[in-house]
Motif scaffolding. Structure first.
Motif, PDB file in Angstrom:
ATOM      1  N   TRP A  44      33.106  32.347  46.177  1.00  0.00           N
ATOM      2  CA  TRP A  44      34.487  32.024  46.508  1.00  0.00           C
ATOM      3  C   TRP A  44      35.429  32.975  45.774  1.00  0.00           C
ATOM      4  O   TRP A  44      36.385  33.501  46.345  1.00  0.00           O
ATOM      5  CB  TRP A  44      34.808  30.577  46.131  1.00  0.00           C
ATOM      6  N   ALA A  89      37.526  36.292  47.338  1.00  0.00           N
ATOM      7  CA  ALA A  89      38.972  36.384  47.145  1.00  0.00           C
ATOM      8  C   ALA A  89      39.363  37.738  46.558  1.00  0.00           C
ATOM      9  O   ALA A  89      40.352  38.353  46.974  1.00  0.00           O
ATOM     10  CB  ALA A  89      39.454  35.254  46.244  1.00  0.00           C
ATOM     11  N   THR A  94      39.870  36.831  56.137  1.00  0.00           N
ATOM     12  CA  THR A  94      40.561  35.545  56.054  1.00  0.00           C
ATOM     13  C   THR A  94      41.272  35.389  54.723  1.00  0.00           C
ATOM     14  O   THR A  94      42.450  35.007  54.667  1.00  0.00           O
ATOM     15  CB  THR A  94      39.568  34.391  56.260  1.00  0.00           C
ATOM     16  N   ALA A  95      40.569  35.692  53.625  1.00  0.00           N
ATOM     17  CA  ALA A  95      41.178  35.581  52.298  1.00  0.00           C
ATOM     18  C   ALA A  95      42.363  36.524  52.165  1.00  0.00           C
ATOM     19  O   ALA A  95      43.436  36.136  51.677  1.00  0.00           O
ATOM     20  CB  ALA A  95      40.132  35.876  51.218  1.00  0.00           C
ATOM     21  N   GLY A 139      38.764  40.362  49.227  1.00  0.00           N
ATOM     22  CA  GLY A 139      39.792  40.187  50.253  1.00  0.00           C
ATOM     23  C   GLY A 139      41.138  40.721  49.807  1.00  0.00           C
ATOM     24  O   GLY A 139      41.880  41.317  50.590  1.00  0.00           O
ATOM     25  N   TRP A 182      35.016  36.575  55.535  1.00  0.00           N
ATOM     26  CA  TRP A 182      35.567  36.039  54.291  1.00  0.00           C
ATOM     27  C   TRP A 182      36.709  36.917  53.784  1.00  0.00           C
ATOM     28  O   TRP A 182      37.767  36.406  53.392  1.00  0.00           O
ATOM     29  CB  TRP A 182      34.497  35.973  53.210  1.00  0.00           C
ATOM     30  N   GLN A 183      36.502  38.221  53.786  1.00  0.00           N
ATOM     31  CA  GLN A 183      37.509  39.116  53.226  1.00  0.00           C
ATOM     32  C   GLN A 183      38.773  39.162  54.082  1.00  0.00           C
ATOM     33  O   GLN A 183      39.889  39.131  53.556  1.00  0.00           O
ATOM     34  CB  GLN A 183      36.921  40.521  53.083  1.00  0.00           C
TER      35      GLN A 183
END
Length: 318
Positions: free
Chosen positions: A65, A69, A186-187, A72, A183-184
């Motif tokens: 997580w 972040a 979106t973050a 990202g 993930w990247q």
């Protein structure tokens, strides 16, 4: 033998990412609302991230997580607004000159974080790439804007750091490049949203040209391109990947000549040949760079098997 035979195809697919990014300047200046770099960053990153997240259907776990972040923020959340700020305030060529030092940034960071000492060959190739790009955009540079130059430099530093950390951390077991990309994006997109609202206010009204521009940036220019880019980082060395970066300003120059009526002088053509030669030369050498720390790459990578993305979404393999 099979891995070596597939390597040119892997490089070619990874190269499609910076080729696509080379169209960013033209799309930004010709189709998108003026002076909205933060909103443009959100529209490029967040829809693409949510789409890939829906396809991957995998969320980070544990320490990832935080890692997602950080990556990202570096690769998307900071990079996109800085990139668009430089695109709005500088001619595309001048922003490209600053961005062309990326291979030298990555070489230095790889020495610090990956233990890969840059060779004289790497440094000379990086200088040649930057010189070639400079020659391409020499006449298009125009007057310097201090804020634009600083934004372009910060964007390059952010993306270079993200590239090296992506290589260092790899991916968790059972997670393919599609999920890591999701993930990247979106973050990073979520990080930009509150800043965009605070600085730029409500979203602007969009006409058909702007909608088309944002759709292109979110899908081809971001979702597909970043998946190819992070996939390449996982299988090539960080230096090899970043030496594909000059393809972006070269593509921008070709688009400017072919679509925007910009002329190319013999000096600029010579610069294109030099930068392209440096890009090709940067791919010849070590096959994969320094091994990542134990546990940072997925077991499927260590054992040479297909990654989970290939199994989950076979239609996106090619």
């Amino acid at each position: 033998m099979a891995a070596n035979a597939n390597r040119p195809a892997l490089i070619a697919l990874t190269a499609l990412a910076p080729v696509s990014w080379g169209s960013t300047y033209a799309v930004t200046t010709e189709l998108l609302p003026a002076d909205r770099p933060l909103f443009t960053g959100v529209m490029r990153a967040l829809p693409a991230g949510l789409l890939l997240l829906a396809l991957a259907r995998v969320l980070p776990r544990g320490a990832w997580w935080g890692k997602a972040a950080v990556l990202g923020a570096l690769n998307i959340g900071a990079f996109f607004p800085l990139l668009f700020l430089s695109a709005y305030r500088l001619p595309g060529g001048m922003a490209a000159v600053v961005g062309s030092v990326g291979p030298l940034f990555v070489a230095g960071l790889a020495a610090l974080l990956l233990g890969d000492r840059p060779t004289l060959r790497t440094l000379l190739t990086g200088i040649a790439a930057a010189l070639g790009v400079s020659l391409v955009v020499l006449k298009a540079a125009g007057a310097l804007d201090a804020v634009g130059v600083l934004a372009a430099l910060a964007a390059t530093a952010s993306m270079s750091t993200g590239t090296v950390l992506t290589k260092r951390w790899g991916r968790p077991d059972g997670v393919g490049p599609l999920a890591l990309t999701a993930w990247q994006l979106t973050a990073g997109g979520l990080l930009i949203v509150p800043v965009a609202l605070l600085v730029e206010g409500a979203p602007p009204a969009l006409d058909g040209r702007a909608v088309g521009g944002y759709l292109y940036l979110a899908l081809a220019n971001t979702a597909v391109a970043y998946w190819l880019w992070f996939r390449g980082i996982g299988r090539l060395s960080a230096t090899q990947v970043t030496f594909l970066g000059p393809l972006s300003p070269l593509t921008a120059a070709v688009i400017g000549w072919a679509a925007l009526g910009q002329s190319l002088t013999p000096v600029q053509v010579a610069g294109m040949v030099l930068a392209f030669g440096a890009t090709v030369f940067g791919q010849v050498g070590p096959r994969g760079g320094r091994p990542a720390p134990a546990g940072s790459f997925s077991s499927s990578e260590r054992n040479g098997r297909k990654d989970s993305m290939d199994v989950t979404i076979p239609a996106l393999r090619r």
